[in-house]
Design an enzyme around this catalytic site. Structure first.
Site, PDB file in Angstrom:
ATOM      1  N   ASN A 267      32.584  -8.402 -10.670  1.00 17.71           N
ATOM      2  CA  ASN A 267      31.471  -7.588 -10.908  1.00 17.71           C
ATOM      3  C   ASN A 267      30.499  -7.534  -9.794  1.00 17.71           C
ATOM      4  O   ASN A 267      30.723  -8.594  -8.881  1.00 17.71           O
ATOM      5  CB  ASN A 267      30.952  -7.845 -12.214  1.00 17.71           C
ATOM      6  CG  ASN A 267      30.187  -8.973 -12.251  1.00 17.71           C
ATOM      7  OD1 ASN A 267      30.452  -9.704 -11.692  1.00 17.71           O
ATOM      8  ND2 ASN A 267      28.842  -9.064 -12.952  1.00 17.71           N
ATOM      9  N   CYS A 269      27.414  -8.975  -9.379  1.00 15.06           N
ATOM     10  CA  CYS A 269      26.888 -10.007  -9.023  1.00 15.06           C
ATOM     11  C   CYS A 269      27.775 -11.433  -8.800  1.00 15.06           C
ATOM     12  O   CYS A 269      27.327 -12.510  -8.493  1.00 15.06           O
ATOM     13  CB  CYS A 269      25.726 -10.506  -9.927  1.00 15.06           C
ATOM     14  SG  CYS A 269      24.458  -8.985  -9.992  1.00 15.06           S
ATOM     15  N   GLU A 271      29.856 -13.076 -11.019  1.00 12.92           N
ATOM     16  CA  GLU A 271      30.056 -13.888 -12.009  1.00 12.92           C
ATOM     17  C   GLU A 271      31.125 -13.568 -12.768  1.00 12.92           C
ATOM     18  O   GLU A 271      31.499 -14.228 -13.829  1.00 12.92           O
ATOM     19  CB  GLU A 271      28.929 -14.189 -12.850  1.00 12.92           C
ATOM     20  CG  GLU A 271      28.415 -12.926 -13.791  1.00 12.92           C
ATOM     21  CD  GLU A 271      27.662 -11.996 -13.255  1.00 12.92           C
ATOM     22  OE1 GLU A 271      27.508 -11.890 -11.913  1.00 12.92           O
ATOM     23  OE2 GLU A 271      26.922 -11.086 -13.906  1.00 12.92           O
TER      24      GLU A 271
HETATM   25  P1  ADP Z   1      20.546  -8.041 -17.109  1.00 12.21           P
HETATM   26  O1  ADP Z   1      19.692  -8.944 -17.136  1.00 12.21           O
HETATM   27  O2  ADP Z   1      20.126  -6.658 -16.962  1.00 12.21           O
HETATM   28  O3  ADP Z   1      21.441  -8.179 -18.572  1.00 12.21           O
HETATM   29  P2  ADP Z   1      21.899  -9.259 -14.966  1.00 12.21           P
HETATM   30  O4  ADP Z   1      21.010  -9.327 -14.059  1.00 12.21           O
HETATM   31  O5  ADP Z   1      22.411 -10.395 -15.627  1.00 12.21           O
HETATM   32  O6  ADP Z   1      21.517  -7.964 -16.084  1.00 12.21           O
HETATM   33  O7  ADP Z   1      23.376  -8.886 -14.403  1.00 12.21           O
HETATM   34  C1  ADP Z   1      24.615  -8.848 -15.097  1.00 12.21           C
HETATM   35  C2  ADP Z   1      25.513  -7.807 -14.274  1.00 12.21           C
HETATM   36  O8  ADP Z   1      25.098  -6.486 -14.740  1.00 12.21           O
HETATM   37  C3  ADP Z   1      25.672  -7.798 -12.810  1.00 12.21           C
HETATM   38  O9  ADP Z   1      26.659  -8.534 -12.471  1.00 12.21           O
HETATM   39  C4  ADP Z   1      26.280  -6.381 -12.619  1.00 12.21           C
HETATM   40  O10 ADP Z   1      27.499  -6.142 -13.180  1.00 12.21           O
HETATM   41  C5  ADP Z   1      25.262  -5.621 -13.800  1.00 12.21           C
HETATM   42  N1  ADP Z   1      24.243  -4.998 -13.281  1.00 12.21           N
HETATM   43  C6  ADP Z   1      22.951  -5.495 -12.898  1.00 12.21           C
HETATM   44  N2  ADP Z   1      22.002  -4.811 -12.454  1.00 12.21           N
HETATM   45  C7  ADP Z   1      22.569  -3.714 -12.060  1.00 12.21           C
HETATM   46  C8  ADP Z   1      22.066  -2.421 -11.846  1.00 12.21           C
HETATM   47  N3  ADP Z   1      21.039  -2.027 -11.288  1.00 12.21           N
HETATM   48  N4  ADP Z   1      22.921  -1.378 -12.045  1.00 12.21           N
HETATM   49  C9  ADP Z   1      24.294  -1.627 -12.536  1.00 12.21           C
HETATM   50  N5  ADP Z   1      24.979  -2.538 -12.973  1.00 12.21           N
HETATM   51  C10 ADP Z   1      23.908  -3.830 -12.945  1.00 12.21           C
END
Ligand code: ADP
Length: 566
Positions: A267, A269, A271
């Protein structure tokens, strides 16, 4: 329920239901909506569980002990009902294939999910196109289209799309890919990672060449000296933090369902490695909430929350509305979930342990080991009455005689937004600065001081305004004489910690994580390229599934900045 000002602002802007631009639900209503919706899945198995699980889910969320990923909070119980943060979409080597992937990505971005792609199957630039007799544009050229499309699709007004682009190190266009983000205005909606093979790492170790293969003809077209390519990656990572790398053979070595497919991407980021068309929903336990008044970890409660969170995330798979039938199929076949943690540093501060101490690594292993074991126990128990995941037969778990409900259980997410909602330190990261200015949705907010740091300073009678001002200017307490040494040891920031210590922590969590670990390894601005190379090697040697580095000040528009820098 108690929420910070920043949390309220984020929820109002992006998460709470609105009508004619007016917010029409409270944060508690939101958690009620999510709990009601996710507990409805119980009806598929045991109807009399619905009320009990609704309450259990509501409790762990409103106590900020556990939060699901943003799309679940935003969309559960609403028309969209798209609940996953992570998707991987295959890109076939044909115009139809490329534009099919683009369409799916657009639908996913609209619903708040992030997409990962491997562009490794595309024939290289200047290769021939039989049907037209022309030449192929190559992966980087097509990626521009994905980038523009992402730019144009604001996710229902919620968030801009995020993409991962992966290219195998043995793709003929690899050097162009490595250098593509030298111009910071290009590919802005992508994170770049090179998929590094074991064969490549061996070639680096013995300083030999390796073959680059055209995926269209499956023929080796040229050879490169592995160290030249490795140095190019390190050079760019030093320059602006990209590309990162993923160790693709190690990722596939841990693939729980090799009979279903090969993992070629993660994905956005990094992970969550996934099969083509696979999606995964994440959730994170806020460790800041599990230290009792005696400064001990509350294992009983942690066990309960872990089990409840596993059931929650398993339910999400049933309640999710998938953007495409093929995504529904792969996702429901493996039933992967990604339970992780946030607030790890807040936990350490409460326990009186500094992030850079050996004890912190021990705690990391103990806590994540516990969560991993309890999550497995919960998944195993779910399998007894809900059944094992449909692709269990032929999976690595069948060989172990371990029927599980979910093909993977643990993932360490960045928790970029949900940690702000829970007002805790993000993921497993150390504090970036003890006091800092944080941009919340494009607006600069007031100075933020971590609540546990504030409490600790007050406990030590440190509430002198000038001193606090000095701390916030530097972002660190190191070398401030008025701060007792034991506090200096406890209150270390990302910059006070050596890159090696960052990797050591990432590796400690990876040991007990089925999927991968989101972690940034911070370097001071004067770090050398050799320093970065050492850390890449260390990540490979210590079992990490990938690595991303960041040298301070090397990228514009840094999200978090120490106050003296702003
Ligand atoms: P959150 O805190 O908003 O739940 P995270 O920062 O833990 O999200 O990111 C988890 C995953 O969510 C990322 O690896 C990515 O797959 C998705 N993600 C994060 N930010 C975005 C974004 N701006 N647009 C689309 N997907 C995102």
């Amino acid at each position: 329920m108690e929420l910070s000002q920043a949390a309220k602002a984020i929820l109002e802007k992006r998460y709470l239901k609105k009508k004619y631009g007016q917010v029409i639900e409270t944060p508690e209503d939101m958690f009620r909506r999510v709990a009601n919706n996710i507990a409805m899945a119980e009806e598929n198995y045991c109807k009399h569980h619905v009320a009990e699980m609704t309450e259990a889910f509501f409790q762990i969320m409103t106590r900020l002990e556990f939060l699901p990923n943003s799309p679940t909070l935003m969309n559960a119980g609403r028309d969209l009902q798209q609940l996953s943060a992570c998707f991987v979409i295959p890109v076939e080597d044909s115009i139809e294939g490329i534009f099919d992937a683009l369409k799916v990505a657009a639908l996913i971005h609209k619903s708040g999910g992030g997409t990962g792609f491997s562009f490794s199957r595309l024939r290289p630039k200047n290769d021939t196109v039989q049907t037209t007799g022309g030449v192929a544009s190559g992966p980087l050229s097509f990626m521009k289209i994905f980038n523009v499309a992402t730019e144009e699709i604001k996710q229902g007004g919620a968030r801009r799309g995020a993409n991962m682009a992966i290219l195998r190190v043995d793709h003929p266009d690899i050097l162009d890919f490595i250098k593509a983000k030298k111009d910071a205005t290009k590919y802005t909606n992508f994170n770049f990672s090179v998929a590094i093979t074991d064969e490549f790492m061996q070639a680096v170790a013995v300083n030999t060449t390796y073959g680059l293969r055209n995926p269209h003809t499956n023929k080796i077209v040229t050879e490169l000296l592995a160290t030249d390519v490795y140095n190019a990656i390190i050079d760019m990572a030093w320059h602006n933090g990209e590309p990162g790398v993923v160790f693709i053979d190690r990722i596939n070595g841990a693939n729980p369902t090799p009979h279903v497919g090969y993992i070629e991407s993660t994905n956005p980021c990094g992970e969550q490695p996934l099969l083509p068309y696979e999606s995964c929903n994440l959730g994170s336990i806020n460790l800041a909430k599990f230290v009792n008044d005696n400064k001990e970890i509350d294992w009983e409660r942690l066990k309960y929350v872990t089990g409840t969170a596993v059931q929650f995330l398993d339910n999400v798979i049933d309640m999710n509305q998938y953007p495409l039938e093929s995504i529904a199929e792969v996702t429901k076949g493996n039933r992967k979930i990604g339970l992780g943690v946030m607030g790890f540093t807040d936990m350490l501060i409460q326990l009186g342990v500094g992030y850079a101490e050996d004890r912190a690594v021990e705690i990391a292993e103990q806590v994540m080991g516990f969560i991993h074991t309890e999550a497995r126990n919960a998944s195993k128990e779910l399998a007894t009455w809900r059944g094992a995941f449909p692709n269990y037969k032929g999976s690595i778990y069948e060989q172990q005689g371990l029927p599980l409900r979910n093909a993977t259980l643990t993932t360490i997410a960045p928790t970029g937004t949900i940690s702000m909602i829970a007002d805790c330190s993000s993921g497993i990261e150390p504090l970036y600065a003890l006091a800092y200015k944080r941009k919340i949705i494009d607006e600069e907010s007031d100075m933020q001081i971590n609540q546990h740091v504030k409490k600790l300073l007050e406990e030590h009678g440190i509430n002198n305004k000038n001193l606090l001002e000095r701390i916030s200017e530097r972002g660190s307490v190191q070398g401030i004489n008025e701060i007792p040494l034991e506090l200096q040891k406890l209150l270390v920031t990302a910059h006070d910690i050596t890159p090696k210590q960052h990797v050591r922590m990432q590796a400690a969590f990876q040991k007990y994580t089925d999927n991968a670990v989101s972690k940034t390894v911070n370097f001071p601005s004067n770090a050398s390229k050799g320093d970065i190379a050492k850390v890449f090697n260390l990540a490979y040697e210590t079992g990490c599934k990938g690595i991303t580095v960041y040298r301070d000040g090397s990228r514009l528009g840094q999200i978090l900045q120490v106050s003296s820098v702003t």
